[in-house]
Scaffold this motif. Structure first.
Motif, short mmCIF file in Angstrom:
data_model
loop_
_atom_site.label_atom_id
_atom_site.label_comp_id
_atom_site.label_asym_id
_atom_site.label_seq_id
_atom_site.Cartn_x
_atom_site.Cartn_y
_atom_site.Cartn_z
N HIS A 197 1.37 14.62 -12.93
CA HIS A 197 0.20 15.08 -13.68
C HIS A 197 -0.06 16.56 -13.42
O HIS A 197 -0.31 17.34 -14.37
CB HIS A 197 -1.01 14.24 -13.28
N GLN A 198 -0.01 16.95 -12.14
CA GLN A 198 -0.24 18.36 -11.83
C GLN A 198 0.85 19.25 -12.43
O GLN A 198 0.57 20.35 -12.93
CB GLN A 198 -0.31 18.54 -10.31
N ARG A 199 2.07 18.78 -12.35
CA ARG A 199 3.16 19.58 -12.92
C ARG A 199 2.99 19.75 -14.42
O ARG A 199 3.11 20.86 -14.97
CB ARG A 199 4.49 18.91 -12.61
N LEU A 200 2.67 18.62 -15.08
CA LEU A 200 2.47 18.71 -16.53
C LEU A 200 1.26 19.57 -16.87
O LEU A 200 1.26 20.30 -17.88
CB LEU A 200 2.30 17.30 -17.12
N GLN A 201 0.22 19.49 -16.02
CA GLN A 201 -0.97 20.29 -16.27
C GLN A 201 -0.66 21.78 -16.14
O GLN A 201 -1.09 22.60 -16.97
CB GLN A 201 -2.07 19.88 -15.29
N ARG B 10 0.83 -1.21 0.00
CA ARG B 10 0.00 0.00 0.00
C ARG B 10 0.86 1.26 0.00
O ARG B 10 0.59 2.23 -0.73
CB ARG B 10 -0.91 -0.01 1.23
N ASP B 11 1.92 1.24 0.83
CA ASP B 11 2.80 2.41 0.88
C ASP B 11 3.48 2.65 -0.47
O ASP B 11 3.59 3.80 -0.92
CB ASP B 11 3.86 2.21 1.97
N VAL B 12 3.92 1.54 -1.07
CA VAL B 12 4.55 1.70 -2.40
C VAL B 12 3.56 2.27 -3.40
O VAL B 12 3.88 3.17 -4.20
CB VAL B 12 5.10 0.34 -2.87
N ALA B 13 2.31 1.73 -3.36
CA ALA B 13 1.29 2.22 -4.29
C ALA B 13 0.95 3.69 -4.01
O ALA B 13 0.75 4.48 -4.95
CB ALA B 13 0.04 1.36 -4.18
N GLU B 14 0.89 4.06 -2.71
CA GLU B 14 0.60 5.46 -2.38
C GLU B 14 1.72 6.38 -2.86
O GLU B 14 1.46 7.46 -3.41
CB GLU B 14 0.41 5.60 -0.87
N GLU C 23 6.14 26.46 -7.26
CA GLU C 23 7.55 26.25 -6.99
C GLU C 23 7.82 24.80 -6.59
O GLU C 23 8.78 24.19 -7.05
CB GLU C 23 7.99 27.21 -5.89
N GLU C 24 6.94 24.27 -5.75
CA GLU C 24 7.13 22.89 -5.32
C GLU C 24 6.93 21.93 -6.47
O GLU C 24 7.63 20.93 -6.61
CB GLU C 24 6.16 22.55 -4.19
N LEU C 25 5.95 22.23 -7.33
CA LEU C 25 5.73 21.36 -8.48
C LEU C 25 6.92 21.37 -9.42
O LEU C 25 7.32 20.34 -9.97
CB LEU C 25 4.46 21.80 -9.23
N LEU C 26 7.49 22.55 -9.59
CA LEU C 26 8.62 22.64 -10.49
C LEU C 26 9.89 22.08 -9.88
O LEU C 26 10.82 21.72 -10.59
CB LEU C 26 8.83 24.11 -10.89
N LYS C 27 9.96 22.02 -8.54
CA LYS C 27 11.13 21.46 -7.89
C LYS C 27 11.11 19.93 -7.85
O LYS C 27 12.06 19.32 -7.39
CB LYS C 27 11.24 21.98 -6.46
N ASP C 28 10.03 19.27 -8.25
CA ASP C 28 9.93 17.80 -8.30
C ASP C 28 10.11 17.18 -6.91
O ASP C 28 10.92 16.29 -6.71
CB ASP C 28 10.95 17.23 -9.28
N LYS D 269 3.54 10.32 -6.76
CA LYS D 269 4.45 10.74 -7.84
C LYS D 269 3.69 11.01 -9.13
O LYS D 269 3.93 12.00 -9.82
CB LYS D 269 5.51 9.68 -8.06
N LEU D 270 2.75 10.09 -9.42
CA LEU D 270 1.98 10.27 -10.66
C LEU D 270 1.09 11.50 -10.58
O LEU D 270 0.96 12.26 -11.56
CB LEU D 270 1.14 9.02 -10.92
N GLN D 271 0.47 11.71 -9.39
CA GLN D 271 -0.35 12.92 -9.23
C GLN D 271 0.50 14.19 -9.37
O GLN D 271 0.09 15.17 -10.00
CB GLN D 271 -1.05 12.89 -7.87
#
Length: 394
Positions: free
Chosen positions: A235-239, A221-225, A278-283, A230-232
């Motif tokens: 996605h938000q960063r790309l959006q 579950r932790d790995v999936a979360e 800023e956080e989105l762009l900092k990855d 990361k995917l979210q």
């Protein structure tokens, strides 16, 4: 005096003297007295009359001294003759008995032969029954030995058959009907205990397997979360970048794209979303929307409480990330719910889930929550839970 006269005078009875007369009368009285004493008015037993008259004859011999010798000889002859007669009578009686026994011997022999045949038949029947009983006893001993061998594997203690059966008196322990009824009672009780074990209890090995399985699932579950975060984040960063790029393209593109992104960041800061772009762009996905997720978790917990799903709410709070709901505030929330008729206490459900989770993740509960949990368990008279919690928190 003529001869005829002399002879006529001679036949007259002799003159008895006074002493002889008294003696004869005394003898007569003796005979009558002894006869009456024996209870024989007429003729009695020969031996008793013989004894009476023998005594009288002895007295007569003693009285008549002149004829003592001749009377003694006569008495001896009579005694010998009478003794011979008695001996002959005894011999005759003995011979008569022997004759009867000899006459009955053929009948007795036939009877004994028949009886012998009957007894031999009974002996054969008894021997057959004895052999059958011996074979049954041998089979029972074999079954008993097999049963004891099987029982020895599960029951290491020794049995004492001389001890009475628990719950039964001595009279009932030898009564087949009482034993049958008691055996049925034990079978019902065994079935009930077995069913209870299947429902209420779990083997220790099964519990260990479930704990390991739970740890594996929690890790998955932790790995999936983490992957989901990361995917979210991606996605938000790309959006955001896509929106920024679209806005930059629709503009006159007179300014560089990097300057355009910085301008969007300043606009977000003025609107109160400082640091999001800023956080989105900092990855850095671990800090992205942490406050938003925490707020969502708390809202979901309050929603479960309002819907009355206290068991899910207890598990939800116990498994909250970073222990955001494992505090006194959550305890007060469950205390406010109180008791619900026909259902377990919600506060007790929360502490059960809390201690199970802490034991599974090797994460001890703090002292304040432990104290509250012990108070709750004692108030609900769940001493088993309290002992388990105290043991695992050592």
């Amino acid at each position: 005096m003529s001869v005829h006269q002399i002879r006529k005078h001679a036949v007259l009875p002799p003159i008895i003297c006074r002493s002889d007369k008294e003696f004869l009368e005394s003898m007569q009285r003796y005979i009558i007295t002894e006869t009456e004493r024996l209870g024989c008015n007429e003729e009695g037993p020969a031996d008793e009359y013989y004894i009476i008259y023998r005594n009288v004859f002895d007295k007569v011999i003693e009285h008549a001294t002149a004829y003592k010798s001749i009377l003694t000889s006569i008495k001896k002859e009579y005694d010998a003759f009478i003794e011979t007669i008695k001996k002959s009578q005894r011999t005759a009686v003995c011979l008569h008995g022997k004759l009867k026994s000899l006459a009955a011997e053929p009948t007795a022999l036939v009877y004994h032969r028949k009886r012998t045949i009957q007894l031999e038949a009974k002996m054969r029947i008894i021997e057959n029954n004895s052999s059958k009983i011996q074979s049954q006893i041998h089979k029972i001993k074999q079954h008993r030995a097999e049963y004891d061998t099987k029982e020895a594997k599960y029951c290491p203690f020794s049995k004492d058959p001389s001890k009475p059966i628990p719950g039964m008196t001595v009279q009932e322990s030898v009564n087949l009907d009482a034993l049958t009824e008691y055996m049925k009672h034990l079978e019902d009780k065994y079935a009930e205990i077995k069913q209870t074990m299947l429902i209420k209890y779990v083997p220790a090995q099964r519990k260990a397997d479930l704990d390991e399985e739970m740890i594996v699932l929690v890790k998955r579950r932790d790995v999936a979360e983490n992957l989901n975060k990361k995917l979210q984040f991606s996605h938000q960063r790309l959006q955001i970048i896509s929106q920024a790029l679209t806005s930059w393209i629709t503009s006159d593109m007179s300014t560089p794209f990097q300057d355009f992104v910085e301008q969007i960041q300043k606009t977000k800061c003025l609107q109160g979303d400082q640091g999001v772009v800023e956080e989105l762009l900092k990855d850095d996905p671990h800090r992205a929307k942490e406050a938003e997720m925490t707020l969502h978790y708390i809202e979901r917990f309050n929603e479960l409480i309002s819907l009355g799903e206290y068991e899910k709410a207890a598990s939800y709070a116990a498994n909250s990330p970073r222990r955001i709901l494992r505090n006194i505030g959550t305890v007060n929330t469950f205390k406010a719910v109180g008791k619900i008729r026909g259902k377990p206490l919600p506060l007790l459900l929360f502490f059960e889930a809390l201690f199970i989770t802490s034991h599974a993740f090797r994460c001890p509960v703090d002292a304040a929550l432990t104290l509250e949990g012990i108070k709750c368990g004692l108030s609900e008279k769940r001493l088993d839970l309290v002992i388990n919690w105290v043991t695992q928190e050592r």
